[in-house]
Design a protein around this motif. Sequence first.
Motif, PDB file in Angstrom:
ATOM      1  N   MET A 254       0.819  -1.232   0.077  1.00 52.95           N
ATOM      2  CA  MET A 254      -0.105  -0.029   0.077  1.00 52.95           C
ATOM      3  C   MET A 254       0.966   1.157   0.125  1.00 52.95           C
ATOM      4  O   MET A 254       0.491   2.361  -0.705  1.00 52.95           O
ATOM      5  N   PHE A 255       1.896   1.187   0.801  1.00 51.76           N
ATOM      6  CA  PHE A 255       2.587   2.556   0.999  1.00 51.76           C
ATOM      7  C   PHE A 255       4.290   2.312   0.708  1.00 51.76           C
ATOM      8  O   PHE A 255       4.882   3.478   0.723  1.00 51.76           O
ATOM      9  N   GLY A 256       4.781   1.246   0.420  1.00 55.32           N
ATOM     10  CA  GLY A 256       5.988   0.904   0.234  1.00 55.32           C
ATOM     11  C   GLY A 256       6.920   0.950   1.497  1.00 55.32           C
ATOM     12  O   GLY A 256       7.928   1.167   1.348  1.00 55.32           O
ATOM     13  N   PHE A 257       6.362   0.711   2.590  1.00 52.53           N
ATOM     14  CA  PHE A 257       6.866   0.485   3.733  1.00 52.53           C
ATOM     15  C   PHE A 257       7.585  -0.617   3.865  1.00 52.53           C
ATOM     16  O   PHE A 257       6.805  -1.611   4.132  1.00 52.53           O
ATOM     17  N   LYS A 258       8.797  -0.903   3.950  1.00 52.88           N
ATOM     18  CA  LYS A 258       9.355  -2.212   4.126  1.00 52.88           C
ATOM     19  C   LYS A 258       9.710  -2.435   5.818  1.00 52.88           C
ATOM     20  O   LYS A 258       9.914  -1.507   6.458  1.00 52.88           O
ATOM     21  N   THR A 259       9.732  -3.639   6.137  1.00 52.09           N
ATOM     22  CA  THR A 259       9.950  -4.139   7.551  1.00 52.09           C
ATOM     23  C   THR A 259      11.495  -4.479   7.495  1.00 52.09           C
ATOM     24  O   THR A 259      11.984  -5.366   6.863  1.00 52.09           O
ATOM     25  N   THR A 260      11.812  -3.548   8.865  1.00 51.35           N
ATOM     26  CA  THR A 260      13.348  -3.917   8.784  1.00 51.35           C
ATOM     27  C   THR A 260      13.680  -5.015   9.988  1.00 51.35           C
ATOM     28  O   THR A 260      14.671  -5.586  10.170  1.00 51.35           O
ATOM     29  N   SER A 261      12.624  -4.957  11.130  1.00 55.23           N
ATOM     30  CA  SER A 261      12.753  -6.011  12.026  1.00 55.23           C
ATOM     31  C   SER A 261      11.267  -6.011  12.759  1.00 55.23           C
ATOM     32  O   SER A 261      10.614  -5.051  12.636  1.00 55.23           O
ATOM     33  N   TRP A 262      11.223  -6.834  13.898  1.00 59.75           N
ATOM     34  CA  TRP A 262       9.925  -7.070  14.581  1.00 59.75           C
ATOM     35  C   TRP A 262      10.251  -7.781  15.872  1.00 59.75           C
ATOM     36  O   TRP A 262      11.079  -8.114  16.038  1.00 59.75           O
TER      37      TRP A 262
END
Length: 397
Positions: free
Chosen positions: A107-115
Amino acid sequence: QFTTRVVSCRAAELRPEGGGEPVRGFQVVLEDTILFPEGGGQPDDRGLIGDVPVLRVTRRGSEAVHFVPAALEPGAEVLLSLDWERRFDHMQQHSGQHLISAVAEQMFGFKTTSWELGRQRSVIELDTPLVTAEQVEALEKSVNEKIRDRVPVTVRELAADDPEVETVRSRGLPDDHVGPVRVVDIKGIDSNLCCGTHVSNLSDLQVIKLLGVEKGKKNKTNLVFLAGNRVLKSIEQSHSTEKALTSLLKNGPGEHVEAVKRLQSSVKLLQKNNLNLLRDIAVLIARDFKSKPAPKRLFVLHRKEGDSEFMNIIANEIGTEETLLFLTVGDEKEAGLFLLAGPVEAVENLGPRVAELLAGKGAGKRGRFQGKAAKMSRRGEVQALLQEFISHQNPEA
């Protein structure tokens, strides 16, 4: 449950997650296991080997190492039991994270770097400095629509050198990884390299609630969420709080905020009036002392209600050039505040000793030494010390 055999058992120590003294026990390796070792942002499983509790499961290369408080015999056949409630909670949170991360990127191009899968809530670190409230709302709506669509979740294994691995979303493999790689697919939404445990259909997530965002590391944003049963538990907790507030505030949930605001304003006014009264009392106490025909060289006062300003007003009004003042406020026997004021040399000499007698800490300068006391019951000992000091300074007194 799962029947397996003990391969090895050796003495070891476990450091508790919350800190404290290490726990003595044993590291056990089994032929195979149904307990997940911590990794990939997911905590480990808990369970039993026979009737022995498993306190931690970690990964050592291709082996899962189970920490237990009692020794197990190598070669023995054992029944392994899984704490399903903990496992299913982790499955819901982990699959929820995959879904949120995939949709946020689409949807927004936000990549996940950790969780991080926390005990109460989980956090996804997004590679963006800003996520708006409108984006959070749209993301929450989209992931819950996909849950209602009953999208299947499947797991497959690929060889580590399979070209398809390069097309799968991944944050990289651990340096000590061995064997095939595991791919978790959410049909039509996401393919992700993952070692964790997952639901078999998005409908098992029940619901996802995005609690909002927090500032993360440099140019990162932390997205906080709950999935599945955690949402229900959160609602239950909120409802219990709401019922308690309704009883205390004597009004409906919709009026709670305004009622608390009124109470805060009332408390602030009362605190202000109380401070003014304390100042007036401090001035009157000092004037009463000064009005006596022959003021004493030592002035001692304890008051349950008061603060540092109350004590300093008394010291200012009386003057400390000739009089030694020992003032305390708070509990008569336990914790409180103290002030020693008087001639500079006397205070420098006596201040640390007073703090030591009261089992407290303090500091001072220019004829004032003040701090916190843990044992106000020793005020009498301090008074005796100060009286003795004055007697030595003025033998005629």
